[in-house]
Design a protein around this motif. Structure first.
Motif, short mmCIF file in Angstrom:
data_model
loop_
_atom_site.label_atom_id
_atom_site.label_comp_id
_atom_site.label_asym_id
_atom_site.label_seq_id
_atom_site.Cartn_x
_atom_site.Cartn_y
_atom_site.Cartn_z
N VAL A 51 0.83 -1.20 0.00
CA VAL A 51 0.00 0.00 0.00
C VAL A 51 0.87 1.26 0.00
O VAL A 51 1.81 1.38 0.79
N ILE A 52 0.55 2.16 -0.90
CA ILE A 52 1.25 3.44 -0.98
C ILE A 52 0.48 4.51 -0.21
O ILE A 52 1.06 5.34 0.49
N TYR A 53 -0.84 4.49 -0.37
CA TYR A 53 -1.70 5.46 0.32
C TYR A 53 -3.09 4.86 0.49
O TYR A 53 -3.59 4.28 -0.45
N PRO A 54 -3.69 4.96 1.70
CA PRO A 54 -3.12 5.49 2.95
C PRO A 54 -2.26 4.45 3.63
O PRO A 54 -2.56 3.26 3.58
N ILE A 55 -1.19 4.88 4.26
CA ILE A 55 -0.27 3.96 4.92
C ILE A 55 -0.87 3.49 6.25
O ILE A 55 -1.32 4.32 7.04
N PRO A 56 -0.90 2.18 6.50
CA PRO A 56 -1.32 1.70 7.83
C PRO A 56 -0.36 2.23 8.89
O PRO A 56 0.85 2.03 8.77
N LEU A 57 -0.89 2.90 9.88
CA LEU A 57 -0.02 3.50 10.89
C LEU A 57 0.43 2.47 11.91
O LEU A 57 -0.06 1.34 11.96
N GLU A 383 -0.25 17.72 -7.61
CA GLU A 383 0.99 18.07 -8.32
C GLU A 383 2.21 17.62 -7.54
O GLU A 383 3.19 17.12 -8.11
N LEU A 384 2.15 17.79 -6.22
CA LEU A 384 3.29 17.41 -5.38
C LEU A 384 3.51 15.91 -5.41
O LEU A 384 4.64 15.43 -5.59
N LEU A 385 2.43 15.12 -5.28
CA LEU A 385 2.56 13.67 -5.24
C LEU A 385 2.97 13.10 -6.60
O LEU A 385 3.61 12.05 -6.67
N ARG A 386 2.58 13.79 -7.66
CA ARG A 386 2.97 13.29 -8.99
C ARG A 386 4.46 13.46 -9.25
O ARG A 386 5.00 12.94 -10.23
N GLU A 387 5.13 14.23 -8.38
CA GLU A 387 6.58 14.38 -8.49
C GLU A 387 7.33 13.32 -7.67
O GLU A 387 8.56 13.34 -7.61
N SER A 396 6.50 7.27 2.58
CA SER A 396 6.92 8.13 3.69
C SER A 396 6.07 9.39 3.75
O SER A 396 5.65 9.84 4.83
N PHE A 397 5.78 9.94 2.58
CA PHE A 397 4.95 11.14 2.52
C PHE A 397 3.53 10.81 2.98
O PHE A 397 2.90 11.58 3.72
N SER A 398 3.01 9.66 2.55
CA SER A 398 1.66 9.24 2.94
C SER A 398 1.57 9.03 4.45
O SER A 398 0.55 9.33 5.08
N ARG A 399 2.67 8.50 5.03
CA ARG A 399 2.67 8.29 6.48
C ARG A 399 2.56 9.64 7.21
O ARG A 399 1.86 9.75 8.22
N ALA A 400 3.24 10.65 6.71
CA ALA A 400 3.16 11.99 7.33
C ALA A 400 1.74 12.52 7.25
O ALA A 400 1.22 13.11 8.22
N LEU A 401 1.07 12.32 6.11
CA LEU A 401 -0.33 12.75 5.98
C LEU A 401 -1.22 11.98 6.94
O LEU A 401 -2.16 12.55 7.53
N GLY A 402 -0.94 10.68 7.10
CA GLY A 402 -1.75 9.87 7.99
C GLY A 402 -1.64 10.31 9.44
O GLY A 402 -2.64 10.37 10.17
N ILE A 403 -0.42 10.63 9.88
CA ILE A 403 -0.24 11.09 11.25
C ILE A 403 -0.91 12.44 11.45
O ILE A 403 -1.53 12.70 12.50
N LEU A 460 12.92 13.61 3.49
CA LEU A 460 13.11 12.89 2.23
C LEU A 460 14.14 13.57 1.33
O LEU A 460 14.39 13.09 0.21
N GLU A 461 14.68 14.69 1.82
CA GLU A 461 15.67 15.46 1.05
C GLU A 461 15.12 15.80 -0.33
O GLU A 461 15.79 15.61 -1.34
N ALA A 462 13.88 16.29 -0.32
CA ALA A 462 13.21 16.61 -1.58
C ALA A 462 12.53 17.96 -1.45
O ALA A 462 11.37 18.04 -1.09
N PRO A 463 13.24 19.05 -1.70
CA PRO A 463 12.61 20.37 -1.63
C PRO A 463 11.49 20.48 -2.66
O PRO A 463 11.65 20.10 -3.82
N PRO A 464 10.30 20.95 -2.24
CA PRO A 464 9.16 21.00 -3.16
C PRO A 464 9.32 22.08 -4.21
O PRO A 464 9.98 23.10 -3.99
N LEU A 465 8.70 21.84 -5.39
CA LEU A 465 8.68 22.87 -6.42
C LEU A 465 7.86 24.06 -5.97
O LEU A 465 8.14 25.20 -6.29
N LEU A 466 6.79 23.77 -5.19
CA LEU A 466 5.93 24.80 -4.64
C LEU A 466 5.86 24.63 -3.13
O LEU A 466 5.79 23.50 -2.64
N PRO A 467 5.89 25.70 -2.36
CA PRO A 467 5.79 25.56 -0.90
C PRO A 467 4.44 24.98 -0.53
O PRO A 467 3.40 25.40 -1.04
N PRO A 468 4.38 23.98 0.35
CA PRO A 468 3.10 23.38 0.74
C PRO A 468 2.23 24.39 1.47
O PRO A 468 2.72 25.20 2.27
#
Length: 573
Positions: A51-57, A383-387, A396-403, A460-468
């Motif tokens: 599972v990629i999203y939503p991540i089981p916490l 747009e952010l997730l498609r990158e 990892s990103f999905s886990r942050a959203l889940g928390i 994740l050492e991934a600066p976003p193209l757009l600030p969240p």
């Protein structure tokens, strides 16, 4: 080769929004959250870590969040073989359907003994819900990037949803008073009997409210299939600032005259409840979590103002005791009873309480008839997730959203403030709130969201193209207005924040009982890490305090609103 699975349970928004009561909103969200959890568990059983999203916490977080209402819009997973993806989809569909059937069956068994229950209509309607859609996408030549593969499978799911399944239905007769789509599951004797049966619980039902099988299941799911939960009405949320102010006043300096008025109010409501044999005024438990901090420790006298939490907020508005309101909302017909004097005393006691508070405690504002709905949604999350460069990054990103959804949002809404959460779906949130806390809640949700996303991207050492960032809408509605009107208002406000105000914005919409709604909005301004308060929200709070302290006349707000179109066109200083 990687095979991607997109799985969706629906209809999410319509199922939640088809509500006449706040508890319908909450319970619908809760049921969908449980169905989504079943789907995730089923997919993980086929291939752990797919599972990629939503991540089981983590188990500890999941245990704390068992009663959370995180409702993801879809499930994404990736497998090494198409056979696994198809098997996972089928298992997930079967698990979702089994859980829904279990819940509906629990509710049916409690109701089928009542007169005029239409078992045939029940079974047909239950079988048609929920709608489950899933698609797979395989990158045979592995030429597409990870982000492109996610785009393709999401596009395929969108197209599948547009390919509707048309089924023959036999919903004849009176339609459901909540959704208006399906036939009711019983005639008037059934609803009369149900209304009498549930009087002693906090699951409200009324003989002038007739529901279909799906809406009935939603209304009674927590009571009969999970565990009962008390949820505040719009009236209780509107009255919350008054109750809190009174409770805080008594914590510091009890006023004997107000204490006597509170006791008279309590006695009048107790007598009305007893004489009418009607438990609908009564709350089984404190529906406002923020008020738990005022509960006394053993040996400490109970704050008399806390008695107000025993009752629905309706009981703080004298108009509640008008004959038509009592009949329509509480099933008390004064023509058929000798309750006239008891009802009259309840109305007089309520007016007396408000009057005494006005005289003795001028800083405590009388109960306002308005409450707030808050709708927040992350900006450009697609747009952010498609990158996303790979599966691990996405998880990892999905886990942050889940928390954020399972832990942070409930803490802000229900512990830091006196709001109640309807649902949190990762980057989107719907909540009820007292009007004096709505701005602060929206601000904190946005601040916490920006912090959570920034921290996740930095890790994740991934600066976003757009600030969240996050946009939101607040609808201020009268507690007696139809709930669907308030829901429409908050969606229009959130839509304006993302459209007319260009995202990273907040729009407040006043939904009046008559006349054209009033609306205003602002952009948040750049997110400032570590800032305790947004300066633009702080300005509104200063104005709020100035009005309360009578440093500004009430007409100032009207004049300012009249001049707003001209002022908005002026350059900033």
């Amino acid at each position: 080769m990687s095979v991607y699975l997109a799985f969706s349970i629906g209809p999410v928004q319509t199922f939640i929004a088809e509500a006449r009561r706040t508890q319908d909103l909450r319970f619908g969200s809760y049921v969908l959250a449980q169905l989504a959890r079943e789907a995730v568990s089923a997919v993980e059983r086929v291939m752990e870590g797919s599972v990629i999203y939503p991540i089981p916490l983590d188990p500890d977080i999941t245990e704390k969040a068992k009663r959370s209402v995180a409702v993801p819009s879809q499930l994404l997973a990736v497998f090494s073989e198409e056979k696994q993806a198809v098997e996972a989809a089928k298992y997930a569909a079967a698990a979702v359907q089994a859980e829904w059937d279990r819940v509906a069956d629990r509710v049916r068994k409690k109701l089928e003994t009542l007169p005029d229950f239409n078992k045939g209509a029940w079974e047909e309607q239950v079988q048609r819900f929920p709608k489950i859609y899933w698609v797979t996408y395989d990158d045979h030549d592995q030429s597409a990037s990870y982000g492109e593969s996610i785009r393709q499978v999401e596009r395929a799911l969108h197209l599948r949803k547009r390919l509707r399944d048309f089924e023959a239905t036999h919903d004849e007769g009176l339609k459901c008073s909540v959704c208006g789509l399906r036939a009711v599951i019983g005639k008037t004797p059934f609803w009369d009997a149900l209304s009498r049966r549930v009087n002693e619980s906090q699951i409200k039902a009324s003989s002038n409210e007739k529901l279909c099988a799906v809406c009935t299941t939603k209304r009674f799911a927590l009571a009969y299939a999970y565990s009962p939960e008390s949820y505040p009405s719009t009236s209780t949320m509107a009255a919350a600032p008054f109750i809190r102010a009174l409770v805080e006043q008594f914590q510091q300096d009890p006023v004997s005259e107000v204490k006597e008025a509170l006791e008279r109010h309590r006695q009048a409501l107790d007598e009305l409840k007893g004489e009418s044999n009607n438990g609908r005024f009564f709350n089984l438990s404190n529906p406002l979590p923020d008020f738990k901090k005022f509960q006394p420790n053993p040996g400490i006298p109970r704050n008399p103002a806390l008695e107000l939490l025993r009752w629905d907020g309706d009981t703080l508005f004298p108009e509640t005791f008008a004959p038509n309101r009592l009949k329509n909302d509480y099933g008390i017909d004064l023509k058929d009873t000798t309750l006239g004097p008891v009802v009259s005393e309840a109305a007089q006691a309520t007016r007396a309480l408000i009057g005494v508070v006005r005289r003795q405690l001028p800083d405590v504002r009388p109960p306002t008839p308005y409450y707030a709905l808050i709708l927040m949604d992350g900006d450009r999350m697609g747009e952010l997730l498609r990158e996303a460069p790979n599966k691990g990054w996405h998880q990892s990103f999905s886990r942050a959203l889940g928390i954020y959804a399972d832990e942070t949002v409930p803490k802000i809404v229900e512990q830091e403030h006196a709001g109640r959460l309807v649902y949190a779906g990762g980057d989107d949130v719907l909540a009820l709130a007292p009007i004096d806390e709505a701005l602060q809640i929206a601000e904190r949700l946005r601040q916490a969201f920006c912090e959570a996303i920034r921290e996740a991207l930095e890790a994740l050492e991934a600066p976003p193209l757009l600030p969240p960032d996050m946009s939101g809408g607040i609808a201020i509605a009268h507690h007696m207005s139809p709930l669907e009107v308030a829901l429409r208002g908050v969606r229009e406000a959130e839509k304006a924040a993302k459209g007319a105000y260009g995202r990273s914005a907040l729009v407040v919409r006043l939904v009046k009982r008559s006349g054209v709604p009033m609306q205003m909005g602002m952009q948040w301004g750049a997110y400032q890490e570590g800032a305790s308060k947004n300066p633009r929200v702080g300005l509104f709070q200063q104005l709020q305090d100035a009005f309360r302290g009578k440093q500004l006349a009430s007409r100032f707000a009207h004049r300012l609103f009249e001049e707003a179109p001209v002022l908005a066109g002026l350059p900033e200083a």
